[in-house]
Design an enzyme around this catalytic site. Structure first.
Site, PDB file in Angstrom:
ATOM      1  N   GLY A  15      23.410  -5.342   7.939  1.00 37.79           N
ATOM      2  CA  GLY A  15      23.609  -6.673   8.700  1.00 37.79           C
ATOM      3  C   GLY A  15      23.397  -7.662   8.139  1.00 37.79           C
TER       4      GLY A  15
ATOM      5  N   LYS B 120      29.080  -7.144  -6.377  1.00 39.58           N
ATOM      6  CA  LYS B 120      28.119  -8.761  -6.017  1.00 39.58           C
ATOM      7  C   LYS B 120      26.304  -7.303  -6.115  1.00 39.58           C
ATOM      8  CE  LYS B 120      25.279 -11.394  -4.554  1.00 39.58           C
ATOM      9  NZ  LYS B 120      23.892 -10.754  -3.742  1.00 39.58           N
ATOM     10  N   ASP B 121      26.389  -6.644  -6.319  1.00 44.32           N
ATOM     11  CA  ASP B 121      25.256  -6.060  -6.607  1.00 44.32           C
ATOM     12  C   ASP B 121      25.495  -4.832  -7.249  1.00 44.32           C
ATOM     13  OD1 ASP B 121      23.840  -6.527  -4.591  1.00 44.32           O
ATOM     14  OD2 ASP B 121      24.306  -6.043  -2.989  1.00 44.32           O
TER      15      ASP B 121
ATOM     16  N   GLN C  12      13.118  -0.400   0.730  1.00 41.63           N
ATOM     17  CA  GLN C  12      13.578  -0.707  -0.312  1.00 41.63           C
ATOM     18  C   GLN C  12      13.470  -2.216  -0.938  1.00 41.63           C
ATOM     19  OE1 GLN C  12      18.096  -0.603   1.289  1.00 41.63           O
ATOM     20  NE2 GLN C  12      18.382  -2.895  -0.045  1.00 41.63           N
TER      21      GLN C  12
ATOM     22  N   LEU D  93      26.060  -9.405   8.656  1.00 37.02           N
ATOM     23  CA  LEU D  93      27.353 -10.030   7.912  1.00 37.02           C
ATOM     24  C   LEU D  93      28.574 -11.196   6.960  1.00 37.02           C
ATOM     25  CD1 LEU D  93      29.089  -7.094   9.502  1.00 37.02           C
ATOM     26  CD2 LEU D  93      27.501  -6.610   7.967  1.00 37.02           C
ATOM     27  N   HIS D  94      28.861 -11.096   6.231  1.00 33.32           N
ATOM     28  CA  HIS D  94      29.434 -12.308   5.993  1.00 33.32           C
ATOM     29  C   HIS D  94      30.325 -11.442   4.993  1.00 33.32           C
ATOM     30  CE1 HIS D  94      28.754 -10.881   1.920  1.00 33.32           C
ATOM     31  NE2 HIS D  94      27.180 -11.084   1.996  1.00 33.32           N
TER      32      HIS D  94
ATOM     33  N   ILE E 220      32.564 -11.130  -3.259  1.00 31.92           N
ATOM     34  CA  ILE E 220      33.397 -12.424  -2.763  1.00 31.92           C
ATOM     35  C   ILE E 220      32.767 -13.527  -2.596  1.00 31.92           C
ATOM     36  CG2 ILE E 220      34.139 -13.110  -0.197  1.00 31.92           C
ATOM     37  CD1 ILE E 220      35.885 -10.920  -1.422  1.00 31.92           C
TER      38      ILE E 220
ATOM     39  N   HIS F 247      31.072  -8.468   3.049  1.00 24.97           N
ATOM     40  CA  HIS F 247      31.235  -7.417   3.329  1.00 24.97           C
ATOM     41  C   HIS F 247      31.890  -7.489   4.459  1.00 24.97           C
ATOM     42  CE1 HIS F 247      26.301  -7.608   4.214  1.00 24.97           C
ATOM     43  NE2 HIS F 247      26.185  -7.126   3.631  1.00 24.97           N
TER      44      HIS F 247
ATOM     45  N   SER G  63      26.107 -14.002  -0.230  1.00 29.02           N
ATOM     46  CA  SER G  63      25.049 -13.468  -0.213  1.00 29.02           C
ATOM     47  C   SER G  63      24.327 -13.318   1.709  1.00 29.02           C
ATOM     48  CB  SER G  63      23.837 -12.942  -1.342  1.00 29.02           C
ATOM     49  OG  SER G  63      22.862 -12.245  -0.352  1.00 29.02           O
TER      50      SER G  63
HETATM   51  O1  PAF Z   1      23.145  -3.253  -0.561  1.00 26.38           O
HETATM   52  C1  PAF Z   1      22.929  -3.583   1.064  1.00 26.38           C
HETATM   53  O2  PAF Z   1      22.886  -4.313   1.754  1.00 26.38           O
HETATM   54  C2  PAF Z   1      21.746  -2.363   0.755  1.00 26.38           C
HETATM   55  O3  PAF Z   1      21.272  -2.166  -0.191  1.00 26.38           O
HETATM   56  C3  PAF Z   1      22.596  -0.671   1.902  1.00 26.38           C
HETATM   57  C4  PAF Z   1      23.367  -0.515   0.007  1.00 26.38           C
HETATM   58  C5  PAF Z   1      23.330  -1.080   2.964  1.00 26.38           C
HETATM   59  C6  PAF Z   1      21.380  -0.301   1.316  1.00 26.38           C
HETATM   60  O4  PAF Z   1      20.301  -0.496   2.041  1.00 26.38           O
END
Ligand code: PAF
Length: 280
Positions: free
Chosen positions: A33, A151-152, A63, A35-36, A178, A39, A187
């Site tokens: 969520g 980005k990740d 996480q 969102l930018h 982006i 996403h 982010s």
């Molecule tokens: O990149 C993220 O936002 C999160 O690590 C993901 C891939 C949605 C998993 O929770």
């Protein structure tokens, strides 16, 4: 029109079963969520490639290393749904926590090797949490394609390896980072930056671009690292977690450029950890 929001696995399955029996392909964009544009670019890529698009929103507790970080993570579901409106997403899956981790949940998906370095070093268990939730989302959505941002980049490589190792029949697509106009990688965490920190934040990307030029001219990391770190700290960052050159596929450490080399950085700015990476 705002896409329907589904919070339960059985409702999700009912929908995907109908799509599958009509022979339609499904793309999933997993998110937490807030969102930018980054996403939204993933959702657009999914829209172009797939008959049906599911965006998932789940702030995954497994996480997060720090409970405060989990508590403070931005949650903006209504805005998120509105942002997705113009893209024509078919379904937003916002599972209740027990739809992902039911009572007695006892399984962890752990990808060895790729998870021990970079962000894995300072965030123990983080990528196990990511791999576990992504494996669940792949199984629950039965998607044919999944879209992740570069980005990740470490996360992208870990998810690819996980899907390959577990024979999950899904194509994991990496999409370009982006950036804001001043170069800062988009982010959800940027929302946590104060106005003052936001001014300094683009220095990370600026320094990385300068490093890239020097590496392309034949310099080594040993030569250029001390000055690069000093510039980041002088711009107001409290600490550089890592600033490393690595191979883009197996993430092994490099000192000089080679095809597919990437520069990776993570640094703390007034309590916010920013990460970035660029191809060299
Ligand atoms: O990149 C993220 O936002 C999160 O690590 C993901 C891939 C949605 C998993 O929770």
């Amino acid at each position: 029109m705002i896409a329907p929001i589904e919070r339960g696995l059985s409702g999700l399955r009912e929908q995907t079963t109908m799509w599958r029996s009509a022979g339609e392909t499904i793309g999933v964009v997993p998110t937490m969520g807030a969102l930018h544009q980054g996403h939204l670019s993933l959702a657009r890529a999914a829209r172009e490639r797939c008959d049906r698009v599911i965006v998932t929103i789940f702030v995954n507790p497994k996480q997060f290393n720090d409970p405060d970080d989990l508590k403070n993570y931005p949650r903006t579901e209504n805005e998120d749904a509105r942002k997705l409106e113009s893209i024509g997403v078919d379904l937003i899956y916002v599972p209740e926590p027990d739809q992902i981790y039911p009572d007695g949940f006892a399984t962890t998906v752990s990808v060895s090797g790729l998870t021990n370095m970079l962000c894995g070093e300072s965030r123990p268990g983080h990528f196990d949490g990511v791999a576990t939730v992504v494996a669940k989302l792949f199984a629950q959505t039965s998607a044919d394609y999944a879209f992740f941002g570069e980005k990740d980049y470490q996360q992208l490589q870990i998810v690819r390896r996980m899907a390959r190792d577990l024979d999950i029949p899904i194509d994991v697509i990496g999409c370009p980072t982006i950036r804001e106009e001043d170069g800062l990688a988009m982010s959800s965490r940027n929302l946590l930056l104060s106005d003052r920190s936001r001014i300094h934040a683009p220095v990370l990307a600026e320094v990385m671009e300068d490093m890239r030029e020097k590496l392309r001219d034949g310099a080594s990391m040993t030569d250029i690292l001390p000055d690069a770190k000093a510039r980041i700290v002088a711009a107001g960052f409290n600490d550089v977690d890592y600033l490393q050159l690595r191979d883009g596929s197996d993430l092994s450490l490099l000192d000089t450029k080679k095809p597919d080399a990437r520069l990776f950085a993570a640094a703390w700015l007034a309590g916010v950890r920013l990460i970035d990476n660029i191809a060299v």
